[in-house]
Motif scaffolding. Structure first.
Motif, PDB file in Angstrom:
ATOM      1  N   SER A  18      -7.546   8.530  -7.194  1.00 33.62           N
ATOM      2  CA  SER A  18      -6.501   7.968  -6.274  1.00 33.62           C
ATOM      3  C   SER A  18      -7.658   8.463  -4.390  1.00 33.62           C
ATOM      4  O   SER A  18      -8.216  10.048  -4.875  1.00 33.62           O
ATOM      5  CB  SER A  18      -5.287   7.884  -5.686  1.00 33.62           C
ATOM      6  OG  SER A  18      -5.748   7.446  -4.640  1.00 33.62           O
ATOM      7  N   ASP A  19      -7.941   7.999  -3.912  1.00 34.42           N
ATOM      8  CA  ASP A  19      -8.977   8.724  -2.757  1.00 34.42           C
ATOM      9  C   ASP A  19      -7.676   8.798  -1.344  1.00 34.42           C
ATOM     10  O   ASP A  19      -8.171   8.651  -0.627  1.00 34.42           O
ATOM     11  CB  ASP A  19     -10.032   7.069  -2.223  1.00 34.42           C
ATOM     12  CG  ASP A  19      -9.791   5.575  -2.266  1.00 34.42           C
ATOM     13  OD1 ASP A  19      -8.084   5.398  -2.501  1.00 34.42           O
ATOM     14  OD2 ASP A  19     -11.040   5.515  -1.674  1.00 34.42           O
ATOM     15  N   GLU A  20      -6.456   8.537  -1.623  1.00 34.53           N
ATOM     16  CA  GLU A  20      -6.058   8.291  -0.293  1.00 34.53           C
ATOM     17  C   GLU A  20      -5.713   9.435  -0.105  1.00 34.53           C
ATOM     18  O   GLU A  20      -4.866  10.179   1.019  1.00 34.53           O
ATOM     19  CB  GLU A  20      -4.759   7.107  -0.747  1.00 34.53           C
ATOM     20  CG  GLU A  20      -3.214   8.392  -1.455  1.00 34.53           C
ATOM     21  CD  GLU A  20      -3.824   8.246  -2.967  1.00 34.53           C
ATOM     22  OE1 GLU A  20      -2.662   8.835  -3.934  1.00 34.53           O
ATOM     23  OE2 GLU A  20      -4.843   7.893  -3.086  1.00 34.53           O
ATOM     24  N   LYS A  52       1.758   2.324  -7.556  1.00 35.79           N
ATOM     25  CA  LYS A  52       1.104   0.915  -7.005  1.00 35.79           C
ATOM     26  C   LYS A  52       2.097  -0.506  -6.687  1.00 35.79           C
ATOM     27  O   LYS A  52       2.536  -0.947  -7.450  1.00 35.79           O
ATOM     28  CB  LYS A  52      -0.027   0.460  -8.437  1.00 35.79           C
ATOM     29  CG  LYS A  52      -0.386   1.718  -8.145  1.00 35.79           C
ATOM     30  CD  LYS A  52      -1.162   1.541  -9.823  1.00 35.79           C
ATOM     31  CE  LYS A  52      -2.491   2.613 -10.005  1.00 35.79           C
ATOM     32  NZ  LYS A  52      -2.900   2.628 -11.665  1.00 35.79           N
ATOM     33  N   ARG A  68      -1.842  -3.273  -4.549  1.00 37.58           N
ATOM     34  CA  ARG A  68      -2.645  -1.857  -3.505  1.00 37.58           C
ATOM     35  C   ARG A  68      -2.179  -0.832  -3.438  1.00 37.58           C
ATOM     36  O   ARG A  68      -0.812  -0.406  -4.169  1.00 37.58           O
ATOM     37  CB  ARG A  68      -2.076  -1.798  -1.896  1.00 37.58           C
ATOM     38  CG  ARG A  68      -3.537  -1.065  -1.251  1.00 37.58           C
ATOM     39  CD  ARG A  68      -3.565  -1.361   0.701  1.00 37.58           C
ATOM     40  NE  ARG A  68      -4.510  -3.259   0.419  1.00 37.58           N
ATOM     41  CZ  ARG A  68      -5.407  -3.313  -0.109  1.00 37.58           C
ATOM     42  NH1 ARG A  68      -6.599  -1.445   0.037  1.00 37.58           N
ATOM     43  NH2 ARG A  68      -6.378  -4.096   0.560  1.00 37.58           N
ATOM     44  N   GLU A  69      -2.803   0.310  -4.499  1.00 35.80           N
ATOM     45  CA  GLU A  69      -2.053   1.459  -4.512  1.00 35.80           C
ATOM     46  C   GLU A  69      -1.795   2.100  -2.779  1.00 35.80           C
ATOM     47  O   GLU A  69      -2.616   2.642  -1.862  1.00 35.80           O
ATOM     48  CB  GLU A  69      -3.504   2.383  -5.040  1.00 35.80           C
ATOM     49  CG  GLU A  69      -2.798   3.888  -5.082  1.00 35.80           C
ATOM     50  CD  GLU A  69      -3.258   4.570  -6.131  1.00 35.80           C
ATOM     51  OE1 GLU A  69      -3.391   6.172  -5.955  1.00 35.80           O
ATOM     52  OE2 GLU A  69      -3.649   3.721  -7.046  1.00 35.80           O
ATOM     53  N   LYS A  81      -7.005   3.140   0.017  1.00 37.10           N
ATOM     54  CA  LYS A  81      -8.156   1.721  -0.207  1.00 37.10           C
ATOM     55  C   LYS A  81      -8.380   1.531  -1.294  1.00 37.10           C
ATOM     56  O   LYS A  81      -9.491   0.230  -0.903  1.00 37.10           O
ATOM     57  CB  LYS A  81      -9.641   3.495   0.147  1.00 37.10           C
ATOM     58  CG  LYS A  81      -9.702   3.487   1.675  1.00 37.10           C
ATOM     59  CD  LYS A  81     -10.490   4.498   1.454  1.00 37.10           C
ATOM     60  CE  LYS A  81     -10.744   5.590   3.045  1.00 37.10           C
ATOM     61  NZ  LYS A  81     -11.709   6.148   2.559  1.00 37.10           N
ATOM     62  N   LYS A  82      -7.239   1.731  -1.710  1.00 39.92           N
ATOM     63  CA  LYS A  82      -7.627   1.164  -3.448  1.00 39.92           C
ATOM     64  C   LYS A  82      -6.532   0.108  -3.315  1.00 39.92           C
ATOM     65  O   LYS A  82      -6.168   0.252  -3.717  1.00 39.92           O
ATOM     66  CB  LYS A  82      -7.252   1.850  -4.196  1.00 39.92           C
ATOM     67  CG  LYS A  82      -8.469   3.169  -4.424  1.00 39.92           C
ATOM     68  CD  LYS A  82      -7.538   3.632  -5.918  1.00 39.92           C
ATOM     69  CE  LYS A  82      -8.916   4.458  -6.579  1.00 39.92           C
ATOM     70  NZ  LYS A  82      -8.141   5.195  -7.958  1.00 39.92           N
TER      71      LYS A  82
END
Length: 108
Positions: A18-20, A52, A68-69, A81-82
């Protein structure tokens, strides 16, 4: 690809891609929602898995179905962002494709 980091001389592995940013994986039980349960009256919310979520949200006067995540920051769940936001029309289109998608999944 798992990410690795060193912590107090130990090698730890994280399977999150994940990019969070940092995520507290030790969420207290009272904050965990059951899969598929509705969790919010203001913004109707359903948990798919972990963080999620599916939410019905309003943005700039329009309604969206937001898949969204989320991540936790200062005890608050924030959107990452995902994800994808669909208009009600696109949501209905996606649902109408459900049988075809399930058939394709079963063939693989």
């Amino acid at each position: 690809m798992p990410k690795h980091k060193r912590s107090q001389g130990k090698l730890e592995s994280s399977s999150s891609d994940s990019d969070e940013g940092p995520v507290d994986r030790n969420v207290p039980p009272e904050k965990k929602a059951k899969m598929g349960s509705r969790t919010d009256a203001k913004e109707p919310t359903w948990v798919l898995q972990g963080k999620k979520l599916v939410k019905i949200r309003e943005f700039k006067g329009k309604v969206y179905i937001d898949i969204r995540e989320f991540y936790e920051k200062n005890g608050e769940l924030l959107p990452g962002k995902k994800g994808i936001s669909l208009t009600p029309e696109l949501w209905k289109k996606l649902l109408s494709l459900g049988d075809e998608i399930n058939e394709a999944i079963n063939k693989t």
